[in-house]
Scaffold this motif. Structure first.
Motif, short mmCIF file in Angstrom:
data_model
loop_
_atom_site.label_atom_id
_atom_site.label_comp_id
_atom_site.label_asym_id
_atom_site.label_seq_id
_atom_site.Cartn_x
_atom_site.Cartn_y
_atom_site.Cartn_z
N PRO A 280 30.07 -58.25 25.64
CA PRO A 280 30.27 -57.04 26.44
C PRO A 280 30.96 -57.31 27.78
CG PRO A 280 27.95 -57.68 26.38
CD PRO A 280 28.65 -58.53 25.38
N ILE A 281 30.79 -58.50 28.33
CA ILE A 281 31.46 -58.83 29.60
C ILE A 281 32.96 -58.87 29.39
CG2 ILE A 281 31.72 -60.57 31.41
CD1 ILE A 281 28.84 -61.42 30.87
N ILE A 282 33.38 -59.54 28.30
CA ILE A 282 34.81 -59.65 28.02
C ILE A 282 35.40 -58.29 27.71
CG2 ILE A 282 36.49 -60.58 26.37
CD1 ILE A 282 34.75 -63.11 26.24
N GLN A 283 34.67 -57.47 26.92
CA GLN A 283 35.20 -56.15 26.57
C GLN A 283 35.33 -55.27 27.81
OE1 GLN A 283 36.32 -55.17 23.40
NE2 GLN A 283 37.21 -53.60 24.73
N LYS A 284 34.37 -55.37 28.72
CA LYS A 284 34.46 -54.60 29.97
C LYS A 284 35.69 -55.02 30.78
CE LYS A 284 32.07 -53.86 34.37
NZ LYS A 284 30.93 -54.26 35.23
N ASN A 285 35.98 -56.32 30.81
CA ASN A 285 37.15 -56.79 31.55
C ASN A 285 38.45 -56.34 30.89
OD1 ASN A 285 35.61 -58.10 33.50
ND2 ASN A 285 35.54 -60.01 32.35
N VAL A 286 38.48 -56.30 29.56
CA VAL A 286 39.67 -55.79 28.86
C VAL A 286 39.87 -54.32 29.19
CG1 VAL A 286 40.63 -55.26 26.58
CG2 VAL A 286 39.57 -57.49 27.00
N ASP A 287 38.78 -53.55 29.17
CA ASP A 287 38.90 -52.13 29.49
C ASP A 287 39.38 -51.92 30.92
OD1 ASP A 287 37.98 -51.55 26.95
OD2 ASP A 287 35.89 -51.24 27.59
N THR A 288 38.92 -52.75 31.84
CA THR A 288 39.39 -52.66 33.23
C THR A 288 40.88 -52.95 33.31
OG1 THR A 288 37.22 -53.34 34.07
CG2 THR A 288 39.10 -53.59 35.55
N LEU A 289 41.31 -53.96 32.58
CA LEU A 289 42.74 -54.31 32.56
C LEU A 289 43.57 -53.18 31.97
CD1 LEU A 289 44.60 -56.68 33.26
CD2 LEU A 289 44.27 -57.54 30.94
N LEU A 290 43.08 -52.57 30.91
CA LEU A 290 43.82 -51.46 30.29
C LEU A 290 43.90 -50.25 31.22
CD1 LEU A 290 42.46 -51.66 26.63
CD2 LEU A 290 44.78 -52.21 27.42
N SER A 291 42.97 -50.15 32.15
CA SER A 291 43.01 -49.03 33.11
C SER A 291 43.99 -49.29 34.25
CB SER A 291 41.61 -48.79 33.68
OG SER A 291 41.26 -49.80 34.61
N GLY A 292 44.62 -50.48 34.22
CA GLY A 292 45.61 -50.80 35.25
C GLY A 292 45.04 -51.52 36.45
N ARG A 293 43.82 -52.08 36.33
CA ARG A 293 43.20 -52.79 37.44
C ARG A 293 42.77 -54.18 36.99
NH1 ARG A 293 38.44 -51.03 38.36
NH2 ARG A 293 38.25 -49.74 36.47
N LEU A 294 42.60 -55.07 37.95
CA LEU A 294 42.03 -56.38 37.69
C LEU A 294 40.52 -56.34 37.88
CD1 LEU A 294 44.51 -58.83 39.48
CD2 LEU A 294 44.16 -58.59 37.01
N PRO A 295 39.76 -57.04 37.06
CA PRO A 295 38.33 -57.16 37.34
C PRO A 295 38.11 -57.90 38.66
CG PRO A 295 38.89 -57.91 35.10
CD PRO A 295 40.18 -57.76 35.85
N SER A 296 36.92 -57.79 39.22
CA SER A 296 36.58 -58.59 40.39
C SER A 296 36.33 -60.02 39.94
CB SER A 296 35.32 -58.04 41.06
OG SER A 296 34.18 -58.29 40.24
N ALA A 297 36.28 -60.93 40.90
CA ALA A 297 36.07 -62.34 40.56
C ALA A 297 34.75 -62.53 39.81
CB ALA A 297 36.10 -63.20 41.82
N LYS A 298 33.68 -61.93 40.30
CA LYS A 298 32.38 -62.12 39.64
C LYS A 298 32.33 -61.49 38.25
CE LYS A 298 28.93 -63.68 40.90
NZ LYS A 298 28.34 -65.03 40.66
N ASP A 299 33.14 -60.43 38.03
CA ASP A 299 33.19 -59.83 36.69
C ASP A 299 33.75 -60.80 35.66
OD1 ASP A 299 32.08 -57.43 37.44
OD2 ASP A 299 34.01 -56.45 37.79
N LEU A 300 34.52 -61.79 36.12
CA LEU A 300 35.15 -62.77 35.22
C LEU A 300 34.27 -63.99 34.99
CD1 LEU A 300 38.73 -62.42 36.66
CD2 LEU A 300 38.05 -61.77 34.34
N GLU A 301 33.04 -63.95 35.48
CA GLU A 301 32.07 -65.01 35.22
C GLU A 301 31.35 -64.68 33.91
OE1 GLU A 301 28.54 -67.37 37.66
OE2 GLU A 301 28.69 -65.19 37.83
N ILE A 302 31.63 -65.43 32.85
CA ILE A 302 31.09 -65.10 31.53
C ILE A 302 29.83 -65.90 31.18
CG2 ILE A 302 33.35 -64.40 30.65
CD1 ILE A 302 33.31 -67.14 29.13
N TYR A 303 29.48 -66.82 32.04
CA TYR A 303 28.30 -67.68 31.89
C TYR A 303 28.08 -68.24 33.29
CZ TYR A 303 25.24 -71.20 29.66
OH TYR A 303 24.16 -71.97 29.27
#
Length: 398
Positions: A280-303
């Motif tokens: 779900p973390i990766i899917q949330k980041n993909v959805d953020t990218l598709l919305s035209g935005r970058l995830p925050s740094a902490k959102d890209l922490e998958i473990y």
């Protein structure tokens, strides 16, 4: 148990080299300075990956500037005759006191064809087995020749002539081979040939699962391997400082860069729009990218402390790969390295940007917290703030 820490010794370099504005125009002088830093700080060695420069030539030119670091040199089978490579290796080891390692690279069909190697995927592994078997025999002093399906060497006469006089082997039983291979043919090749099996990073449990599967295949033929991975690292005295640096790296990227990188990770026929991840973390980041935005740094922490943000080797938003980064305080990054170790990882090829500055920081902050297997004592040098030469000029922006 104990671990080996290697650094990265290949251009490019810079504060954020995935972007032309953050990439320095480096030269041999810069590589020499980097090698001296790696050597004096006490790293086990450094990876010289494939680049615009011939890695074995660069490594040879750096022998006299260094004393104890090993050179892990990327080498495709077939670029040179195995006998010629063996003579090069004998010479390198004689001059460096046995500091050469080879990173076996099997490449891809198009790249190898450009070098004159024309074998389909699975047959390429059969060729590689013969190539490295012939190499090892010649390096060890065998002059009887080699009569294989792919490799044929005539017997060599020993004697006083220049052609008949070679250096004896320095490393016995031979030069260690490091490498990777994930397909069934690649794993079979790896367990037969390699001393150290490498893999791109993943979370510690998933990487451990992979290493255990490879280890089970090796056990079937009576072999045991060591295991290593490739990680970038952002280590600071506190978590806040480390994540502030990760956020700064993210600010030097763009949605376009992230999307291009993610699309390179997609399987054939899949688009980012129809991609679905079980994480779900990766899917949330993909959805953020598709919305035209970058995830925050902490959102890209998958473990814990495992980050898939921008890096020279990729922006691995769809999951850990060549650009995976450890981010955190010295205590937390050391704890994560020990967790990888508990999952079977013996060697870590690390990098951080800029390479010289971060090599100092890692040695200063992490070395005292880890049990290192470098073959020599690694003192706590306290060198993080030592003066270094000014960085080379930036390349012109593309």
């Amino acid at each position: 148990m104990s671990i080996k820490l290697l650094w990265y010794l290949t251009a490019p370099d810079g504060p954020y080299p995935w972007d032309p504005k953050g990439r320095w125009k480096t030269d041999f002088r810069h590589l020499e300075q980097l090698a001296v830093t790696i050597d004096r700080l006490g790293y086990y060695g450094a990876l010289l990956g494939t680049s615009a420069n011939e890695s074995l030539v660069v490594a040879s030119a750096l022998i006299s500037a260094t004393e104890r670091m090993r050179f892990l040199v990327a080498q495709h089978p077939g670029e040179l005759s195995p006998a010629v490579l063996a003579k090069y290796a004998q010479t390198f080891d004689a001059f460096s006191n046995g500091r050469l390692l080879f990173n076996v690279i099997n490449g891809n069909d198009a790249g190898l064809a450009a070098l004159g190697v024309h074998y389909p995927h699975d047959e390429r592994y059969d060729f590689s087995r013969e190539y490295w078997d012939a190499f090892r025999r010649v390096y060890a002093g065998d002059t009887s020749g080699y009569d294989g399906k792919f490799v044929k060497l005539a017997p060599r006469s020993s004697g006083p002539s220049p052609m008949g006089t070679w250096n004896p082997p320095t490393q016995l039983p031979g030069i260690p081979l490091w490498g990777a291979g994930t397909s069934p043919a690649g794993v079979a090749h790896s367990v037969e040939l390699l001393d150290v099996y490498l893999s791109f990073a993943n979370t510690p449990p998933l990487l451990g699962d992979k290493f255990r599967r490879v280890g089970a295949e090796a056990a079937k033929i009576g072999r045991t391997l060591e295991y290593g991975t490739r990680l970038q690292v952002i280590v600071r005295e506190t978590e806040e400082e480390a994540w502030a640096q990760a956020e700064w790296f993210l600010s030097k990227s763009s949605v376009e860069h992230a999307r291009r990188s993610a699309e390179r990770q997609l399987p054939p026929g899949v688009t980012l729009e129809n991609y679905r991840s079980d994480n779900p973390i990766i899917q949330k980041n993909v959805d953020t990218l598709l919305s035209g935005r970058l995830p925050s740094a902490k959102d890209l922490e998958i473990y814990p402390n495992v980050w898939v943000g921008p890096a020279w080797f990729g922006f691995d938003i769809l999951g850990p790969a060549s650009g995976t980064t450890l981010v955190g305080s010295a205590e937390n990054v050391a704890a994560r390295l020990r967790e990888y170790e508990a999952q079977g990882t013996n060697a870590f090829i690390l990098s951080g940007w800029p390479l010289i500055d971060e090599a100092h920081r890692v040695a200063d902050l992490l070395f005292p917290l880890l049990d290192l297997d470098h073959g020599f004592d690694v003192p706590s040098l306290g060198v993080q703030a030592k003066p270094r030469l000014a960085p080379p000029p930036k390349a012109a922006a593309a």
